[in-house]
Structures are given as C-alpha cells and as structure tokens.
Design an enzyme around this catalytic site. Sequence first.
Site, PDB file in Angstrom:
ATOM      1  N   THR A  99      -5.576  -7.653   9.322  1.00 40.94           N
ATOM      2  CA  THR A  99      -5.999  -8.885   9.991  1.00 40.94           C
ATOM      3  C   THR A  99      -7.349  -9.335   9.437  1.00 40.94           C
ATOM      4  OG1 THR A  99      -7.328  -7.788  11.706  1.00 40.94           O
ATOM      5  CG2 THR A  99      -4.954  -8.097  12.165  1.00 40.94           C
TER       6      THR A  99
ATOM      7  N   HIS B 242      -4.658   1.353  11.279  1.00 43.37           N
ATOM      8  CA  HIS B 242      -6.083   1.672  11.297  1.00 43.37           C
ATOM      9  C   HIS B 242      -6.885   0.545  11.930  1.00 43.37           C
ATOM     10  CE1 HIS B 242      -5.328   4.379   7.504  1.00 43.37           C
ATOM     11  NE2 HIS B 242      -4.689   4.810   8.578  1.00 43.37           N
TER      12      HIS B 242
ATOM     13  N   ARG C  45     -18.685   0.641   8.665  1.00 40.45           N
ATOM     14  CA  ARG C  45     -17.387   0.240   9.209  1.00 40.45           C
ATOM     15  C   ARG C  45     -16.718   1.513   9.696  1.00 40.45           C
ATOM     16  NH1 ARG C  45     -11.864  -0.329   6.440  1.00 40.45           N
ATOM     17  NH2 ARG C  45     -12.932   0.713   4.722  1.00 40.45           N
TER      18      ARG C  45
ATOM     19  N   ASP D 117       0.863  -1.178   0.000  1.00 42.33           N
ATOM     20  CA  ASP D 117       0.000   0.000   0.000  1.00 42.33           C
ATOM     21  C   ASP D 117       0.900   1.228   0.000  1.00 42.33           C
ATOM     22  OD1 ASP D 117      -2.528   1.262   0.058  1.00 42.33           O
ATOM     23  OD2 ASP D 117      -2.196   1.754   2.157  1.00 42.33           O
TER      24      ASP D 117
END
Lengths: 495, 64
Positions: free
Chosen positions: A94, A148, A235, A86
């Site tokens: 995960t 994050h 989310r 990225d």
Amino acid sequence: MAIPKVCGIETEYGIQSVGPGDANPIAASSVLINAYVAELQRRVGWDFEDESPGNDARGFAREDAPEVETHLVNAVLTNGARYYVDHAHPEFSTPECSTARQLVRYDKAGERVLTRSMEAAGRLLPAGEEIVVYKNNSDHKGNSYGTHENYLMNRAVPFARIVQHVVPHFVSRQIYTGAGKVGTEASAGGSADVAFQLSQRADFFEEEVGLETTLKRPIVNTRDEPHADAQKYRRLHVIVGDANLAEVATFLKVGVTAIVLAMIEDDWYGDRDLSLATPVRAIRQVSHDLSLSEPLDLAEGGTTTALGIQWELLELARKYADDRGLDCVGDEEAGQEVLRRWEATLHALETNPGSLANQLDWVAKRQVIEGYRERHGLAWSDHRLTAIDLQYHDLRPGRSLFARMPMERLVDEGEVIEAMTEPPRDTRAYFRGRCLQRWASSVAAANWDSLVFDLGSDPLRRVPMMEPLRGTAAHVDNLLAGCSSPAELLEQLGS
Amino acid sequence: MAERELKKRPSTTRDEEVVEEAAPTSDKGEKLKAELDDLLDEIDEVLEDNAEEFVRNYVQKGGE
C-alpha cells in the site's frame, strides 16, 4: 512526543494456476500483474537503487541513470502503491497512510486490484486456464508467505526497548488479528491435536528477534531500511501478522500497534514490564488456545493471559491518551476510535467471542467451519474443512467465502474503488501518485523515497522524498497546479 | 487490578451491549442460526467440487 505513525501493509498473495497451462507461480504472478498494468496503460518501473546517506539531499539532484531491474514485473500505481512479483507471489504494498482507517481502505483497494488482475489475466489466457489469488499466509503444508506491516518510528528510540515492549503485544494481539487456520504446521511442540487455531502465521515463528524473514522467522524483525531519512527515522518492519480480510481486524491490528509503538517511543511503560518468559512458545500457546485463557509465564514471575496483556495495554493507552493525546495516529478522533473499538473487542472476546463473527476473521471462519462440520458430521481431518479455510481467502467474488459473510465494513466501497487509483492526500504518496497520474511517461522510476524523471535529452533527474509527511496535497497541490509539464515541475523544485 | 477497573468503566458502548445481552435472545438466536444455515447452504454450492484434490494441489512457495 511520538512522531506520526505513518504506516503501510505489504501483502504477498497466494497464487494458483488452474487448468492445463504453465503452473510456474513466478510466471503466473507476472502474467497477473502485466495483465492489470496493460489494461491501465500506464506503467512505471520501480527503481531498485538503494538510497545512501550521501543521496540524502534536499531539492533535487542530477544523477546518472539508475539501474532498473527489468526481468521482474514491477509497477508503481497512481495511488502510490507498488505492485510486483516477490519470490513466487504477487505482492501489493500500500502507499504510506497516516491512520489505521486509511490503511484499511488502501489494503482493501489492494484486494480489488488483485481481483481485477485475475479478471484481466482471464481475458488473456486460453479457455480453461485461470489464475486464482488467495489472501492468506499458508498452504497448510508448511509453506508460509508474509503480510508485513510498516510503521515510522523515531530513530532515537533504543531498539532493545522496542523489542521488550512490542513482543508481548505481538504475542497477545493474535486474539483479534488472527485470520484462523484449520490444523497446525508447527514442526515442534507436539501440537498435532490442534483442530483450529487463531493465527495463520504463529506456527512459523522460531526466534524472538532477528533479521530473517524466510527461515527461523523472528517475532521482531530487525530489517533496517527506513526508506526515509535514516538519521531521523526507523521503519519498524513487522512480519508477525496475518493477512486480514475483515476490516475491523485490520483496523485494530494497525491502530492498536501504532498506539503501542507511540507509547514505546515516549517511554510510557516506565517500569511496567510485560515481557514473557518464553515468547516463541507463547505465540503458539495463544494461537492454539480458543478459550483465550491459556496462562502465559511472565519473565518477572507469575502468569497472565493474552487478554490480560491486552487489557493492561489498553489501560496504559487510556492514560497515555489523557496525558499526551493521540495526534500521532492521525488525530485525536482517529485515536479515540481505536481505543473504543479495542475496548469493545476485548470485552466481547471475554464474554461472547461468537458475537465478533462479523468483525474478526478467525471468529468468522471458525463459525462456518464448525457449522459445516456439524451439519455434515465431519471429522476435523476432513479435506472439506481445509478447503473451506482456503476458500475463505479466495479473491474471486464468485468463489470467496469471506465475501458471502455479513462482515462489518469500516470504509465505503466507493472510497475503496477510488483508492485503487487515487493516492492518500496526507503523505508523500500523494506527490508520487499525482506525478504518475499526470506524467507517467516521464517518470523513469519511482521508489518509496524518490522519483526519477526522464525528460528526454537531459540526464535522468531524481527528486528525493526523504520525509514521509512531505509531498502531501497541502504541500504540493498549488505547485502541481502551476506546472504544465514535468520540466516545469523540476524547475520549480530546483529553484 | 487493571482489568477490573476497565470493566467497571462506564461507557455507552458497554451499556448498549449489556442491554443486548439482557434482552430475550431466542428471536435473535434463531435469526442468527437461520443466517448461518443460509451461509452453509451457499458453501455447499460454491465449495470446490473435489475438496481433497483442491487442498492437495494448493502448494505455495515460501515467500517474504
């Protein structure tokens, strides 16, 4: 009732090439991940095709071949995690987890994957060259990369309510989530005299709310990609946290935040408003204040401290637990474990922070840096102190300073190793992981909310996975056991 | 205040901690100091040889 707080962590790792070779971090990240995946001899491309509401069909559907990016390295592992390049960093996301403790296990498994990747890359690179990975968030020169968290929330909760109540938590939780940093990189605020601060990340936040993640970073990120049924779910993409190596710190970061979000979802705060007058200023004030006593201005008037906010949240959470229970963070016992740890940690922070040196990253790091500084009589500007800071996060077992510290473990190392290849049993990651274990060569692509199978002659076939808590071992073990091929599986799913 | 109520809350964890804090700390303190000394010895051994160069060369691209 609050919905289950399914959660995950994405970590962008710092990467450094050592030796005379190519120092391009994108190439190095690709080498690293390719080396790992090649040794696994399993590789599945990640499907970049965005889901749209029209695709939200139950069962499976025949569709045209999705566009799959091939120039970036992307892998989906048999534990349900995603491992990819990225920007200019290797990133490990995960699999979806159902409890804080489980997420600690998978976050730690991610570290082990990166360590094994370094070793695999080392076997491919010319002598004298090495790729080194750091689990941190700053290069001490003003460049930051993220860790994050993601939490499943009910779409019906007004976003303004989330912002109102989660900001004071994000500002104040640094007292146990901070990974510690020598010096400051804040461009404004006249804080050049900060010798050591709680957080790696606080210096980089400039807004209260926003969509950005790389510029003008906001305390609350508004990215809205549910990777699930968008009618039902949100989310919450939390970009404000540090990368933690200490398991207790990760456990508290995730466990407490999940409970806070559940309380917000159930509107448990009522009239209680802990909003800060100037949250962006406050996040730096808290990070820069090692005495944990800096007064923070409240929007309603008056002041509080980071510890004061956390004690109030704990009191709210105790009452919430008594009234509503804590099944939404896994089960009652999992929730109570968070409350106990949380209380003990706040108490220790108040009375004797040094006693947490085996539990929290910033305390552990501060202790060795202070000790080293005293032993050698160093000024805070000495490069050796910054070197210790960086090397704390080095993932090479022979070099890691964190690995030398007597840190408390919450998960068994055997379970961590198992989690490198085995998926969690109680989220949809189980279905993803099991399918990859058994039929990797037939999985054309995978995404958080779908799997795409290639059976050869037929068009590619997509299995939507829009419910994060379906596809668990309880749901699909019998189904999978009864299928000897992916074709059979698809037939069963379609029937 | 909420804070005070919570501090008064009886809990086994708290009792254990109080006992620890009330115990004579010199032995424990010395043990911790010895452990830290060992750790600092190790850091002296494994810390990057040229700290200044190491820190200077550690440059990352912004991410996220």
